[in-house]
Design an enzyme around this catalytic site. Structure first.
Site, PDB file in Angstrom:
ATOM      1  N   HIS A   1     -44.630 -38.518-110.676  1.00  0.00           N
ATOM      2  CA  HIS A   1     -45.664 -39.103-109.821  1.00  0.00           C
ATOM      3  C   HIS A   1     -47.016 -38.998-110.506  1.00  0.00           C
ATOM      4  CE1 HIS A   1     -42.353 -38.212-107.028  1.00  0.00           C
ATOM      5  NE2 HIS A   1     -42.719 -39.380-106.523  1.00  0.00           N
TER       6      HIS A   1
ATOM      7  N   CYS B   1     -41.124 -36.646-103.961  1.00  0.00           N
ATOM      8  CA  CYS B   1     -42.516 -37.049-103.756  1.00  0.00           C
ATOM      9  C   CYS B   1     -43.333 -36.089-102.876  1.00  0.00           C
ATOM     10  CB  CYS B   1     -42.618 -38.456-103.199  1.00  0.00           C
ATOM     11  SG  CYS B   1     -41.216 -39.498-103.513  1.00  0.00           S
TER      12      CYS B   1
ATOM     13  N   HIS C   1     -45.189 -43.834-108.091  1.00  0.00           N
ATOM     14  CA  HIS C   1     -43.857 -43.230-108.232  1.00  0.00           C
ATOM     15  C   HIS C   1     -43.219 -43.927-109.428  1.00  0.00           C
ATOM     16  CE1 HIS C   1     -43.767 -41.935-103.886  1.00  0.00           C
ATOM     17  NE2 HIS C   1     -44.567 -42.984-103.775  1.00  0.00           N
TER      18      HIS C   1
ATOM     19  N   LYS D   1     -44.572 -53.169-106.679  1.00  0.00           N
ATOM     20  CA  LYS D   1     -43.843 -52.402-107.697  1.00  0.00           C
ATOM     21  C   LYS D   1     -43.326 -53.306-108.818  1.00  0.00           C
ATOM     22  CE  LYS D   1     -39.599 -52.635-104.969  1.00  0.00           C
ATOM     23  NZ  LYS D   1     -38.569 -51.917-104.245  1.00  0.00           N
TER      24      LYS D   1
ATOM     25  N   ARG E   1     -28.441 -37.007-101.227  1.00  0.00           N
ATOM     26  CA  ARG E   1     -28.490 -38.084-100.245  1.00  0.00           C
ATOM     27  C   ARG E   1     -27.114 -38.304 -99.659  1.00  0.00           C
ATOM     28  NH1 ARG E   1     -32.480 -42.398-103.316  1.00  0.00           N
ATOM     29  NH2 ARG E   1     -34.144 -40.861-103.618  1.00  0.00           N
TER      30      ARG E   1
ATOM     31  N   GLN F   1     -33.067 -37.194-110.961  1.00  0.00           N
ATOM     32  CA  GLN F   1     -33.740 -38.363-111.523  1.00  0.00           C
ATOM     33  C   GLN F   1     -34.776 -37.910-112.537  1.00  0.00           C
ATOM     34  OE1 GLN F   1     -35.069 -39.902-107.681  1.00  0.00           O
ATOM     35  NE2 GLN F   1     -34.322 -41.902-108.343  1.00  0.00           N
TER      36      GLN F   1
ATOM     37  N   ASP G   1     -37.762 -38.124-112.478  1.00  0.00           N
ATOM     38  CA  ASP G   1     -38.753 -38.501-111.480  1.00  0.00           C
ATOM     39  C   ASP G   1     -40.153 -38.050-111.891  1.00  0.00           C
ATOM     40  OD1 ASP G   1     -39.642 -39.549-109.170  1.00  0.00           O
ATOM     41  OD2 ASP G   1     -38.952 -37.916-107.875  1.00  0.00           O
TER      42      ASP G   1
HETATM   43 ZN   LIG Z   1     -41.564 -40.640-105.455  1.00  0.00          ZN
END
Ligand SMILES: [Zn+2]
Length: 627
Positions: free
Chosen positions: A378, A327, A504, A458, A356, A374, A376
């Site tokens: 945005h 992000c 996100h 969310k 992580r 991921q 991922d």
């Molecule tokens: Zn994010």
């Protein structure tokens, strides 16, 4: 010639290579099982070959030794229990391998697994009674007399050539043993008899077949439990990954995956597919650094909230963090040039490698790892754009789940928690947008009051697999917080700076975890488009090799992942091997196929589709591929 240097500075000269297991036997008179051996500081296994000069260091491994002694005790207890329940049984031979132990018996009936529970009870009964156990040394001649009516023991005694032999005695139960013996208390270990099977005497198929009972023992309950789970759960992706040679783990990279060729093909196919979906949904694919200065993570708030899970590194006189998420990096790209309200929404996606920290107890195969990617993305948008973007996202999510054959999807809407940032009127607007989006799509959902993130509400999407297990994969989260924190803004229609909303979003989440879910869901029967090998060509005799190669080349040019098995094996064996590997199509080529320019087609589920021209097959293949 080379030299082995021992810790006491003793140097041994070797003319020829020697295997570690023999080295230990010759110089230490110890069994390999009781030692940890390091060569130039690397731990080596029993089959390690000493071929060049090196330092060798030996450590006694009490754990290994203790486990061996425990296994031996269980082996004799089990044999004793069998003798009590079936007095006419004849003892063969038993052994200990790691946590496992077994004993082979001759019996005049077939054992079934139902007997195992009874035997376990008998073992614990013997332990509770604490009968006197003695070990004594006796001459081979005397021992032969004891076992005069047991040809297996006589055979063993004759093979060992030893003049004196240790005997284990518990009540009237006698057995040949080695001198390492110790009694462990009932509560000091955990035992389970696992299975019964047939085993040839001395492993030789020309000998009589005995019945083998196998057990597993451990000092740790978790270890026994894990073992039992792995036996029962044929769906365990860790075992399937091994079976299909997809990936492996190593102690020196605990929690990170070594992807093998076939596993990596599946991984890449998933990314390729998602990349297409994102492209059609107007995402801009970006890529951002793995190491980012700690200051950015401080500004974004992650360092305060997430520091326990982040890997940091001190280098070039500064602190860096291996990114745990993308992000803040995407915000940097957004900020890099001035954006107008006319530019919004801007959608970035990234297949970025994230790290992580996880406690080793939390790691689980490829489902929970320390390094993952991921799907991922945005979305930088205005408040008024939330609803439309959420609708578009959910639509694409359903397309993706359908592609992976997941039909049951549970949806959860999580609303404002007690502790939160942002004004209530923004929360009202955001929550309303999410509700309207779900309603417009006619979807059923659960509302989870107060379970939203502190930075926004969310929606979460949970998959139900073939056996009803639930996996939360997809999510879209509204964020009012980060844009302000990182001072990223756009110019609104009145010419003022305004903070955008960030959504996100991820459809499948970690690709590693999703692959684990897929594996456990489909047992390795991947859809045709995902299969690492889609077609295998099998020749019947060597005469068909050149025609078979032509078929392979033709299919390769069509961008099909094709393999072949031209080994000198029987065709029935080749078919069997290909089916075990779950290769969707098997093209069999014999004399008839070569003469008539055909291929005989079989599927991995043993359906015989008959002989056909290769282009007819190709049409059929493509139809299956795109459906
Ligand atoms: Zn994010």
């Amino acid at each position: 010639m080379f030299f082995v240097i021992l810790p006491n500075k003793k140097v041994i000269k070797f003319i020829n290579f020697i295997m570690m297991v023999d080295f230990v036997k010759f110089f230490y008179f110890r069994s390999f099982e009781t030692l940890i051996i390091k060569v130039n500081n690397c731990i080596v296994e029993s089959n390690f070959l000493l071929i060049e000069s090196c330092f060798v260091n030996l450590f006694f491994n009490e754990n290994k030794k203790q486990l061996f002694v425990l296994g031996s005790m269980c082996k004799y207890l089990m044999a004793n229990a069998v003798k009590i329940l079936f007095p006419f049984s004849v003892l063969g031979f038993g052994n200990v391998v790691g946590n496992g132990f077994y004993y082979d018996f001759e019996l005049d009936f077939k054992l079934s697994s139902k007997i195992l529970e009874k035997l376990e009870k008998q073992i614990y009964f013997l332990l509770e009674k604490r009968f006197l156990i003695t070990i004594f040394l006796s001459s081979a001649e005397k021992v032969k007399k004891i076992f005069f009516n047991n040809e297996y023991k006589i055979n063993l005694i004759n093979k060992t050539y030893e003049s004196n032999i240790y005997i284990y005695k518990c009540g009237s139960f006698l057995d040949i043993c080695n001198n390492i013996y110790k009694i462990f208390f009932k509560n000091a270990f955990f035992l389970k008899l696992i299975k019964v099977s047939g085993a040839y005497w001395m492993g030789n198929s020309s000998n009589i077949m005995l019945q083998r009972i196998e057990g597993f023992v451990s000092f740790k309950y978790e270890q026994l439990n894990d073992y039992i789970l792995s036996l029962n759960d044929v769906r365990d992706h860790r075992l399937l990954g091994k079976k299909y040679d997809l990936f492996h783990f190593q102690n020196d990279t605990c929690g990170m995956i070594f992807w093998h060729k076939d596993g990596w093909i599946i991984y890449q196919e998933i990314i390729k597919y998602l990349r297409n979906i994102f492209f059609f949904n107007n995402y801009l694919e970006v890529n951002t650094p793995q190491l980012i200065n700690k200051n950015l993570w401080k500004m974004s708030g992650h360092l305060d909230k997430f520091s326990e899970n982040m890997y940091s590194l001190f280098s070039d006189n500064d602190f860096f963090i291996l990114k745990p998420m993308n992000c803040p990096a995407h915000v940097q790209i957004f900020k890099n040039s001035i954006k107008s309200y006319k530019d919004l929404p801007i959608k970035y996606c990234e297949f970025g490698s994230c790290y992580r920290k996880e406690f080793s107890g939390a790691l689980h195969g490829i489902m929970r790892v320390k390094n993952f990617i991921q799907d991922d993305g945005h979305i930088f948008c205005t408040e008024n754009q939330i609803q439309r973007e959420v609708i578009l996202f959910i639509k694409s999510l359903f397309v993706v789940y359908k592609k992976f054959l997941f039909k049951n999807i549970l949806i959860k809407l999580a609303t404002r928690p007690e502790k939160r940032v942002g004004e209530d009127f923004i929360w009202d607007k955001a929550e309303k947008s999410l509700v309207l989006a779900l309603n417009k799509l006619n979807l059923n959902y659960f509302i989870c009051k107060g379970e939203g993130a502190f930075y926004g509400p969310k929606i979460e999407f949970t998959l139900k697999d073939n056996i009803g297990r639930l996996w939360q994969c997809g999510t879209i989260q509204v964020d009012f917080f980060i844009p302000k924190r990182l001072n990223s803004y756009y110019i609104n229609r009145y010419g003022f700076k305004q903070f955008p909303i960030i959504l996100h979003r991820a459809i499948i989440g970690s690709i590693e975890r999703f692959m684990g879910i897929l594996l456990e869901d489909n047992f390795g029967n991947f859809s045709l488009w995902l299969c690492p090998i889609q077609i295998i060509v099998l020749n019947i005799t060597a005469n068909e090799i050149s025609y078979s190669k032509k078929i392979c080349d033709f299919l390769k040019k069509e961008n099909i992942r094709v393999s072949f098995d031209f080994k000198n094996d029987k065709i029935s064996l080749k078919i069997r091997n290909a089916s075990i590997r779950r290769i969707p199509y098997l093209l069999i080529v014999g004399k008839n196929e070569v003469t008539n320019e055909l291929v005989s087609v079989r599927t991995r589920d043993s359906n015989d589709l008959g002989a056909m021209k290769i282009d007819i097959f190709l049409n059929m293949f493509n139809l299956c591929l795109f459906n």
